[in-house]
Design a protein around this motif. Structure first.
Motif, short mmCIF file in Angstrom:
data_model
loop_
_atom_site.label_atom_id
_atom_site.label_comp_id
_atom_site.label_asym_id
_atom_site.label_seq_id
_atom_site.Cartn_x
_atom_site.Cartn_y
_atom_site.Cartn_z
N UNK A 33 -17.62 -70.06 8.27
CA UNK A 33 -16.63 -69.84 7.21
C UNK A 33 -15.27 -69.43 7.77
N UNK A 34 -15.25 -68.38 8.56
CA UNK A 34 -13.96 -67.87 9.07
C UNK A 34 -13.32 -68.87 10.04
N UNK A 35 -14.06 -69.47 10.97
CA UNK A 35 -13.44 -70.52 11.79
C UNK A 35 -12.89 -71.69 10.97
N UNK A 58 -9.28 -75.35 6.55
CA UNK A 58 -10.20 -75.89 5.54
C UNK A 58 -10.57 -74.80 4.53
N UNK A 59 -10.71 -75.18 3.29
CA UNK A 59 -11.27 -74.26 2.30
C UNK A 59 -12.77 -74.13 2.53
N UNK A 60 -13.28 -72.92 2.35
CA UNK A 60 -14.72 -72.69 2.40
C UNK A 60 -15.14 -72.24 1.01
N UNK A 61 -15.90 -73.09 0.34
CA UNK A 61 -16.22 -72.90 -1.07
C UNK A 61 -17.63 -72.34 -1.18
N UNK A 92 -19.97 -62.49 -2.23
CA UNK A 92 -19.88 -63.95 -2.35
C UNK A 92 -18.42 -64.40 -2.36
N UNK A 93 -17.56 -63.63 -3.03
CA UNK A 93 -16.15 -64.01 -3.17
C UNK A 93 -15.30 -63.64 -1.96
N UNK A 94 -15.84 -62.84 -1.09
CA UNK A 94 -15.08 -62.21 -0.01
C UNK A 94 -14.19 -63.16 0.78
N UNK A 95 -14.74 -64.24 1.28
CA UNK A 95 -13.96 -65.19 2.09
C UNK A 95 -13.93 -66.58 1.47
N UNK A 96 -14.17 -66.66 0.17
CA UNK A 96 -14.15 -67.94 -0.52
C UNK A 96 -12.72 -68.39 -0.76
N UNK A 97 -12.49 -69.69 -0.69
CA UNK A 97 -11.17 -70.23 -1.01
C UNK A 97 -11.33 -71.60 -1.63
#
Length: 263
Positions: A140-142, A148-151, A166-171
């Motif tokens: 996710x972070x890479x 890139x978005x990580x959904x 769940x929402x922490x690193x979502x984009x």
């Protein structure tokens, strides 16, 4: 701003909900799969979810499992899936593409190599259903650093304690799974979905798109009314599996898109 972000900004300005269509890369073969994919934007699709075939698709019902098996039987690979995206991008530089699948093929290829190739090919986001937030450092972070978005998926069992994680690193957007269980297993009910979407939206400014269990224009409309858009996968995959001409498949997709856009 990715193509996904740009698309939702545009739709909001137009007062429209999003329609997202899923198809399996290479089902039943690359030529037919690519022909359908190329026709999706003209049929009204705002975001394309492209399934990555995998041997053990734990979240998918029989329809999408069989699609993945047909693709694998035709020797579809991650590399060929990325080439499909390149071929699509040769004629379409604007429609967002989200690669949806499982982590194993990406891990096998190597995360750094995969992310470089995905960005070069023209992928905009990832939905990797078997990587929980606890494993964000893995991909996710890479992926976010690569642009890139990580959904992330939220489900009916994602309670208020779990939701912030769940929402922490979502984009890009949040994908709300409308039912418990596998794809294509039951029909989504807008009356059940609405309160859950509202609950998620109290915790994020991201669009919330609803998938699983949507198979008709009416369902796409009803769900889009209580969310920021709707996703159809299994119903489209069934049309592809039926052997109908691509034009008929795209005509069916157009009815679904019209349903979502009428919300």
């Amino acid at each position: 701003m990715t193509r996904i972000d740009d698309t939702f900004v545009r739709l909001k300005a137009e007062g429209k909900k999003a329609f997202v269509a899923y198809l399996m890369a290479g089902d039943p073969d690359v030529a037919r799969s690519l022909a359908v994919m190329k026709g999706l934007p003209a049929a009204g699709v705002d975001v394309i979810e492209l399934g990555l075939p995998f041997t053990d698709p734990m979240a998918d019902g029989p329809t999408i499992q069989l699609a993945g098996q047909r693709a694998l039987d035709g020797h579809m690979t991650l590399g060929k899936t990325l080439q499909m995206v390149r071929d699509f991008r040769a004629g379409d530089a604007t429609t967002p593409i989200v690669l949806m699948g499982y982590y194993n093929p990406i891990y096998s290829r190597g995360v750094d190599r995969f992310l470089a190739e995905a960005c070069e090919a023209g992928i905009d986001g990832l939905i990797i259903v078997d990587l929980p937030p606890e494993e964000d450092e893995e991909l996710c972070i890479p992926a976010q650093k690569a642009g890139l978005n990580f959904i992330r998926l939220a489900t009916p069992t994602t309670d208020d304690k779990r939701l912030p994680k769940v929402l922490q690193n979502t984009s890009g957007f949040v994908y709300y799974v409308s039912i418990t269980g596998i794809t294509g297993a039951a029909a989504a009910q807008a009356t059940d979905v609405g309160p859950e979407v509202a609950r998620i939206k109290r915790s994020t400014d991201l669009p919330v798109i609803v998938g699983f269990g949507i198979s008709t224009p009416e369902a796409a409309r009803d769900v889009a009314r209580v969310a920021d858009g709707s996703v159809v996968g299994s119903a489209i995959v069934k049309e592809i599996a039926s052997g109908k001409p691509v034009s008929e498949i795209l005509a069916f997709v157009a009815t679904l898109a019209a349903g979502a856009h009428s919300a």
